[in-house]
Design an enzyme around this catalytic site. Structure first.
Site, short mmCIF file in Angstrom:
data_model
loop_
_atom_site.label_atom_id
_atom_site.label_comp_id
_atom_site.label_asym_id
_atom_site.label_seq_id
_atom_site.Cartn_x
_atom_site.Cartn_y
_atom_site.Cartn_z
N GLU A 33 0.88 -1.16 0.00
CA GLU A 33 0.00 0.00 0.00
C GLU A 33 0.93 1.22 0.00
O GLU A 33 1.81 1.32 0.86
CB GLU A 33 -0.87 -0.02 1.26
CG GLU A 33 -1.91 1.07 1.22
CD GLU A 33 -2.80 1.11 2.45
OE1 GLU A 33 -2.79 0.16 3.24
OE2 GLU A 33 -3.49 2.13 2.59
N ARG A 257 4.27 -12.62 9.90
CA ARG A 257 4.96 -11.36 9.78
C ARG A 257 6.37 -11.48 10.37
O ARG A 257 6.56 -12.12 11.40
CB ARG A 257 4.17 -10.37 10.63
CG ARG A 257 4.13 -8.99 10.20
CD ARG A 257 3.03 -8.27 10.95
NE ARG A 257 1.98 -7.94 10.01
CZ ARG A 257 2.04 -6.89 9.20
NH1 ARG A 257 3.05 -6.05 9.26
NH2 ARG A 257 1.09 -6.66 8.34
N LYS A 267 4.10 0.70 9.69
CA LYS A 267 4.28 1.97 8.99
C LYS A 267 3.69 3.13 9.78
O LYS A 267 4.21 4.24 9.74
CB LYS A 267 3.63 1.89 7.60
CG LYS A 267 4.51 1.17 6.60
CD LYS A 267 3.94 1.21 5.21
CE LYS A 267 2.91 0.12 5.02
NZ LYS A 267 2.52 -0.08 3.63
P1 ATP Z 1 2.50 -2.27 8.06
O1 ATP Z 1 1.71 -2.95 9.12
O2 ATP Z 1 3.95 -2.20 8.34
O3 ATP Z 1 1.94 -0.96 7.67
P2 ATP Z 1 1.25 -3.53 5.87
O4 ATP Z 1 1.00 -4.99 5.89
O5 ATP Z 1 0.11 -2.64 6.08
O6 ATP Z 1 2.44 -3.24 6.84
P3 ATP Z 1 1.51 -3.35 3.07
O7 ATP Z 1 2.07 -2.26 2.26
O8 ATP Z 1 0.05 -3.59 3.02
O9 ATP Z 1 1.96 -3.10 4.55
O10 ATP Z 1 2.30 -4.70 2.81
C1 ATP Z 1 2.68 -5.18 1.57
C2 ATP Z 1 3.01 -6.64 1.70
O11 ATP Z 1 4.08 -6.82 2.60
C3 ATP Z 1 1.84 -7.42 2.25
O12 ATP Z 1 1.70 -8.61 1.50
C4 ATP Z 1 2.22 -7.67 3.68
O13 ATP Z 1 1.65 -8.84 4.12
C5 ATP Z 1 3.74 -7.75 3.60
N1 ATP Z 1 4.34 -7.35 4.88
C6 ATP Z 1 4.17 -6.20 5.54
N2 ATP Z 1 4.85 -6.20 6.70
C7 ATP Z 1 5.47 -7.40 6.78
C8 ATP Z 1 6.32 -8.03 7.75
N3 ATP Z 1 6.67 -7.40 8.88
N4 ATP Z 1 6.78 -9.25 7.48
C9 ATP Z 1 6.45 -9.89 6.35
N5 ATP Z 1 5.66 -9.36 5.40
C10 ATP Z 1 5.15 -8.15 5.61
MG MG Z 2 -1.63 -2.95 4.70
#
Ligand code: ATP
Ligand code: MG
Length: 553
Positions: A33, A257, A267
């Site tokens: 995102e 994660r 984020k």
């Molecule tokens: P955050 O909670 O840090 O904002 P998010 O999951 O909202 O992370 P996205 O941009 O939606 O961030 O994530 C893009 C991809 O990266 C998704 O498939 C998500 O599952 C994966 N991802 C995000 N954070 C992690 C993590 N700590 N470990 C493994 N994969 C991750």
């Molecule tokens: Mg997300």
């Protein structure tokens, strides 16, 4: 990927799917995102998706999951692309969920036509209060039985902007008594009169994550849609939409994660650190972001290697920062050019060395890599050495300098310490030595053996630089788990700046991003703020894990 290790659970699934002919080709995607910068957790997901595609001769898309106009920005899109490329991956296609808004709208109409979606006028609070809980079923909304005709008209009116934010939503009509709360008539479209970073003001209704993600996977013919564990309860809904819409059967799989000790990864939290100026920006070298790590001097290969080493897990866990640092050292040791820099200088004068002489000495650039060649380092009568390499009252087994002790100056001569001076505060300001002319490195005929070797920089030739030393961003290993605000656990000493570091003159020509091993001091790289007039180096990582030693004490 190394061939020796056994298959991970996703590889097992893929191999079965291929064997059974479920899919002809594997297609994965990385779906960030664009509401922040990528961090080391994302790197795990990137590595996983791109490596699986590569291993099975498939494809991997980059898809920006941009369904929330409030938080997304084009600046983030560009940085995310830059980070993925830098990490060493290239995507087969670049897509945006916002490109599918028209298709998704059509899908919603299809559900309405099948009697599987309805427009609800209830407020958010009313919807929440009718939801029930794990022990009690929910209550049907009074708008649940609207006719297909009425739903169609109202949904169109929503799109046309006839209603304000929150006045109406579109919900899937599933089952208000479903044991999975997410299946209790989830909201699939909401009204938001907001400007979108790509579609501008064309839309005022936006699909929810659950009504966008799986459908986008399906549009792109993604075979294995890998997400993190918190989406496990969304899987029935993911499948329900695909079945009801009769579209390409993408499948969702979950993995844990990746978290890292002594930092935060969400984020939202990272954005707070940036906005409240606890760090200088998303690319502050203390941040767990890809851009921060790059600026700090972590190589892309070491991050990839870290991701491969930790692999994937089905259960939430936290990986030790020292493992990442280990991977960084391992890679930099192979590639970093060696150089000498004196971080905490004190002057050493060789009393029996001619004042006007400068000798050119040849030093190895990298003992691990002969092809890295040699460099010339200038030696003269006055040298800078590290303050800690001299002791007024040295204990036994101190193999550096103190009156009467001998040491080798790296790549040069053996010297014996004769005397030293202190200023009125008791600080040592100057050390006098004599050198043994026959002891020159490479042609040593002195017959003298010394245990210690110290680094130095010639006073006459040295250049001054700034060095930034970093420590862990947080004091506790899992700040998100602590009581109260996570920011209370920030390490106040995570940055220290040394304004007067003496470096070999060659180092003054180094370019931004180039990395070095400063002998005995760690790995360093040229910071983006560095200029030829004012060189700035970041310490990437120490040579040894100082914290591991700390724990053993
Ligand atoms: P955050 O909670 O840090 O904002 P998010 O999951 O909202 O992370 P996205 O941009 O939606 O961030 O994530 C893009 C991809 O990266 C998704 O498939 C998500 O599952 C994966 N991802 C995000 N954070 C992690 C993590 N700590 N470990 C493994 N994969 C991750
Ligand atoms: Mg997300």
């Amino acid at each position: 990927m190394s061939e020796e290790r056994s298959l991970n659970f996703l590889e097992e699934i893929i191999e079965t799917d291929l064997k059974e002919g479920k899919y002809k080709n594997i297609h994965t995607r990385f779906p960030p995102e664009p509401n922040g910068y990528l961090h080391i957790g994302h790197a795990s997901s990137i590595h996983l998706n791109f490596s699986l595609a590569k291993k099975y001769n498939g494809k991997c898309n980059l898809r920006f999951d941009d369904t929330n106009p409030s938080t997304e920005e084009t600046e983030y899109v560009e940085n995310i692309k830059n980070d993925i490329k830098w990490l060493g991956y290239s995507w087969d296609n670049e897509f945006f969920t916002s490109d599918y808004f028209e298709t998704l709208y059509g899908y919603a109409q299809k559900l309405i036509d099948k009697g599987l979606a309805y427009v609800d006028d209830s407020t958010a609070e009313q919807i929440a209060s009718m939801k029930g809980n794990l022990n009690e079923p929910g209550i049907n909304s009074p708008f649940r039985n609207r006719s297909v005709e009425e739903n169609r008209t109202l949904f169109e009116a929503m799109r046309e902007g006839k209603f304000g934010d929150g006045e109406k939503v579109l919900r899937a009509k599933i089952d208000m008594a479903h044991p999975n709360l997410l299946m209790r008539d989830p909201i699939i479209y909401r009204i938001k009169h907001e400007h979108h970073h790509r579609s501008g003001d064309r839309w005022c209704i936006y699909p929810m994550y659950d009504f966008a993600h799986g459908q986008s996977d399906s549009i792109e013919h993604i075979t294995h849609s890998i997400c993190t564990l918190e989406f496990i309860h969304h899987r029935p809904l993911y499948n329900w939409f695909i079945e009801q819409l009769e579209i390409f059967p993408s499948h969702q799989y979950e993995f844990a994660r990746r978290n890292l000790t002594y930092t935060v990864m969400s984020k939202r939290k990272l954005l707070q650190l940036v906005n409240e100026k606890h760090v200088t920006g998303w690319d502050d070298p203390r941040m767990p972001t890809i851009s921060g790590m790059r600026r700090r001097g972590y190589s892309a290969a070491s991050i990839r290697n870290f991701c491969e080493t930790v692999g994937i897990a089905k259960r939430e866990n936290i990986v030790d920062l020292s493992l990442l640092e280990f991977c960084v050292r391992e890679d930099l040791n192979k590639h970093a050019i060696r150089a000498m820099a004196v971080l905490d200088p004190v002057k050493l004068v060789i009393t029996n060395y001619p004042s006007d002489l400068s000798e050119e000495l040849e030093l190895e650039n990298n003992p691990e890599d002969e092809s890295a060649g040699k460099r010339t380092v200038l030696f003269s009568k006055e040298l800078w050495i590290e303050r800690e390499d001299f002791m007024e009252n040295p204990p036994k087994k101190f193999f550096r300098l103190g009156v009467g002790l001998m040491v080798r100056l790296k790549g040069a001569y053996i010297v014996r310490c004769d005397d030293f001076q202190k200023d009125e505060t008791g600080k040592v300001v100057s050390i006098q030595c004599t050198y043994i002319p026959e002891s020159r490195s490479g042609s040593d005929t002195s017959g003298i053996h010394v245990k210690g070797t110290i680094h130095w920089v010639s006073v006459k030739h040295a250049q001054c630089a700034e060095v930034r030393l970093y420590d862990r961003l947080f004091k506790t290993d899992n700040p998100s788990n602590e009581e109260g605000d996570f920011k209370e656990y920030l390490n106040p000493n995570s940055l220290s700046v040394l304004q007067q570091v003496w470096i070999e003159p060659e180092l003054a020509k180094a370019k931004v991003g180039q990395y070095f091993q400063f002998l005995r001091k760690g790995y360093f790289c040229v910071d983006i703020e560095s200029t030829p007039e004012r060189m700035i180096f970041n310490r990437t990582v120490t040579l040894k894990d100082a914290w591991a030693k700390e724990l053993k004490k």
